[in-house]
Write a protein that holds these residues in place. Structure first.
Motif, short mmCIF file in Angstrom:
data_model
loop_
_atom_site.label_atom_id
_atom_site.label_comp_id
_atom_site.label_asym_id
_atom_site.label_seq_id
_atom_site.Cartn_x
_atom_site.Cartn_y
_atom_site.Cartn_z
N ASN A 194 33.85 16.24 31.98
CA ASN A 194 33.82 17.54 33.07
C ASN A 194 32.94 18.31 33.35
O ASN A 194 32.65 19.10 32.27
CB ASN A 194 35.64 17.95 33.92
CG ASN A 194 36.46 17.22 33.91
OD1 ASN A 194 35.87 16.11 34.11
ND2 ASN A 194 37.24 16.99 33.07
N LYS A 195 32.69 18.67 34.75
CA LYS A 195 31.38 19.86 34.60
C LYS A 195 31.99 21.34 34.38
O LYS A 195 32.77 21.26 34.87
CB LYS A 195 30.68 19.55 35.31
CG LYS A 195 29.48 21.03 36.14
CD LYS A 195 28.42 21.22 37.51
CE LYS A 195 28.03 21.71 37.33
NZ LYS A 195 26.82 21.95 35.73
N ILE A 196 32.17 22.63 33.29
CA ILE A 196 32.40 23.58 33.72
C ILE A 196 31.41 24.52 34.19
O ILE A 196 30.13 24.46 34.86
CB ILE A 196 32.64 23.96 31.85
CG1 ILE A 196 32.97 22.92 31.03
CG2 ILE A 196 32.79 25.53 32.34
CD1 ILE A 196 32.64 24.03 29.39
N ASN A 197 32.56 25.24 35.23
CA ASN A 197 31.13 25.73 36.22
C ASN A 197 30.66 26.86 35.79
O ASN A 197 30.27 27.22 35.31
CB ASN A 197 32.59 26.79 37.18
CG ASN A 197 33.39 26.00 37.64
OD1 ASN A 197 33.01 24.26 37.82
ND2 ASN A 197 34.61 26.19 37.43
N THR A 198 29.31 27.08 36.68
CA THR A 198 28.58 27.89 37.24
C THR A 198 29.26 29.37 36.62
O THR A 198 30.18 30.05 37.22
CB THR A 198 28.05 28.03 37.92
OG1 THR A 198 26.93 26.57 38.33
CG2 THR A 198 26.63 29.12 38.03
N PRO A 199 28.79 30.26 35.39
CA PRO A 199 29.19 31.31 35.01
C PRO A 199 28.99 32.50 35.84
O PRO A 199 28.02 32.31 36.44
CB PRO A 199 28.69 31.36 34.25
CG PRO A 199 27.01 30.55 33.76
CD PRO A 199 26.95 29.54 34.67
N SER A 200 29.62 33.54 36.16
CA SER A 200 29.32 35.00 36.55
C SER A 200 28.40 35.65 35.36
O SER A 200 29.06 36.34 34.32
CB SER A 200 30.83 35.37 36.71
OG SER A 200 30.46 36.60 37.23
N VAL B 66 32.71 32.66 32.26
CA VAL B 66 33.62 31.59 33.12
C VAL B 66 34.72 31.37 33.75
O VAL B 66 35.53 31.60 32.47
CB VAL B 66 33.03 30.10 32.49
CG1 VAL B 66 31.07 29.90 31.72
CG2 VAL B 66 33.30 30.45 30.43
N GLU B 67 34.81 30.54 34.61
CA GLU B 67 36.19 29.82 35.18
C GLU B 67 37.13 29.54 33.44
O GLU B 67 36.70 29.08 33.30
CB GLU B 67 36.11 29.68 36.01
CG GLU B 67 35.84 30.30 37.44
CD GLU B 67 36.04 28.83 39.01
OE1 GLU B 67 36.43 28.34 38.83
OE2 GLU B 67 35.43 29.53 39.61
N ALA B 68 38.42 29.89 33.81
CA ALA B 68 39.27 28.60 32.93
C ALA B 68 39.42 27.42 33.51
O ALA B 68 39.12 27.23 34.62
CB ALA B 68 40.35 29.75 33.24
N VAL B 69 39.01 26.67 32.52
CA VAL B 69 38.78 25.12 31.97
C VAL B 69 40.52 24.61 32.44
O VAL B 69 41.29 25.04 31.62
CB VAL B 69 38.19 24.66 31.77
CG1 VAL B 69 36.50 25.33 31.75
CG2 VAL B 69 38.23 25.04 29.96
N PRO B 70 40.76 23.43 32.04
CA PRO B 70 41.87 22.39 32.16
C PRO B 70 41.95 22.64 30.52
O PRO B 70 41.03 22.73 29.72
CB PRO B 70 42.02 21.06 32.30
CG PRO B 70 40.85 20.78 33.88
CD PRO B 70 40.23 22.55 33.68
N PRO C 265 32.52 37.06 21.18
CA PRO C 265 32.63 36.27 22.48
C PRO C 265 34.41 36.52 21.73
O PRO C 265 34.91 37.17 21.15
CB PRO C 265 32.55 35.43 21.57
CG PRO C 265 31.33 35.74 20.76
CD PRO C 265 31.88 36.79 19.87
N ALA C 266 34.83 35.63 23.58
CA ALA C 266 36.36 36.21 23.16
C ALA C 266 36.98 35.10 24.43
O ALA C 266 36.08 34.08 24.77
CB ALA C 266 36.92 37.36 24.71
N ASN C 267 37.86 34.73 25.19
CA ASN C 267 38.27 33.70 25.74
C ASN C 267 37.65 34.23 27.39
O ASN C 267 38.05 34.78 27.94
CB ASN C 267 40.19 34.06 26.29
CG ASN C 267 40.91 32.97 26.66
OD1 ASN C 267 40.03 31.45 26.05
ND2 ASN C 267 42.02 32.71 27.06
N ASN C 268 36.89 32.48 27.42
CA ASN C 268 36.39 32.46 28.63
C ASN C 268 34.82 33.30 28.51
O ASN C 268 34.54 33.75 29.97
CB ASN C 268 37.25 32.65 30.08
CG ASN C 268 38.34 31.19 29.66
OD1 ASN C 268 37.53 30.48 30.06
ND2 ASN C 268 39.35 32.41 30.18
N ASN C 269 35.05 34.31 27.69
CA ASN C 269 34.00 35.29 28.27
C ASN C 269 32.37 35.62 26.81
O ASN C 269 33.35 35.75 25.48
CB ASN C 269 34.52 35.89 29.17
CG ASN C 269 35.32 37.29 27.62
OD1 ASN C 269 34.40 37.87 27.16
ND2 ASN C 269 36.02 37.72 28.78
#
Length: 221
Positions: free
Chosen positions: A2-8, A21-25, A54-58
């Protein structure tokens, strides 16, 4: 894969950037966090940053030179696309743990919840290799990936006011170690003397994002 979405990527001050980055499965959480850690290490090694967190998703990054801000807003996205195969600079830790009894007052409750024996809980808890996703909650508290699904346990209905330093506990889908005395609602299954945080050390946190660890049972239950 699966591709991990483009970050913000956003400037949050003249010297700071927030990368998310958005939350992932569930099956992609470890892969995503490894990439975030690898990106943080790359940026630190570039010598353009004072610190990265580093943190959760960011990831929050603090620049030395604000004149480089706009360049990094663009470059971080490009680097993210290529960072997956970078080798993490990490360590593996063995956490010597005393399970049950006075060290783990909730071990039997966790075992009963899952219809297991305390020995089976210990076996499953010590079989896994855990990956450190990020630090939070307290200085030195590591959020770990890898707890067996059969040990996922809802948090206590009544949190404790005082959990001892070094308590090894399970809460929901997580297991972890309390670095210092604090309130908490996780189930205490053991105790370790491993020091997760020491303000007097040059690097106060003994465990870092990207590291791995395993729990080693000290004595038979």
């Amino acid at each position: 894969m699966n591709k991990i979405n483009t970050p913000s990527v956003t400037a949050i001050s003249t010297h700071a950037i927030f990368f998310s980055v958005e939350a992932v499965p569930q099956q992609d959480i470890l892969r995503k966090q490894k990439r975030i850690c690898a990106l943080g290490q790359y940026c630190l090694q570039s010598n353009h940053f004072i610190d990265v967190v580093p943190a959760n998703n960011n990831l929050t990054l603090y620049l030395k030179d604000p004149n480089q801000l706009n360049n990094w807003l663009v470059d971080l996205v490009k680097i993210w696309d290529d960072i997956e195969n970078v080798q993490l600079d990490s360590q593996h830790h063995q956490i010597i743990t005393h399970y049950g009894g006075e060290h783990g007052p909730d071990l039997e409750a966790v075992a009963n919840y899952h219809k297991l024996t305390p020995e089976q809980v210990i076996k499953r808890h010590t079989e896994a290799t855990y990956h450190v996703l990020f630090l939070g909650f307290q200085p030195g508290f590591a959020y770990l990936h890898g707890l067996a699904l059969t040990l996922h346990t809802p948090r206590r209905n009544e949190p404790r006011v005082r959990i001892p330093k070094g308590s090894v506990a399970i809460g929901g889908s997580q297991t972890g170690i309390y670095p210092s005395i604090s309130p908490g609602g996780w189930h205490i299954i053991g105790h370790t003397d491993f020091a997760l945080f020491d303000i007097n050390n040059p690097s106060p946190c003994a465990i870092k994002p990207g590291d791995t660890l395993e729990f080693i049972a000290k004595d038979a239950y």
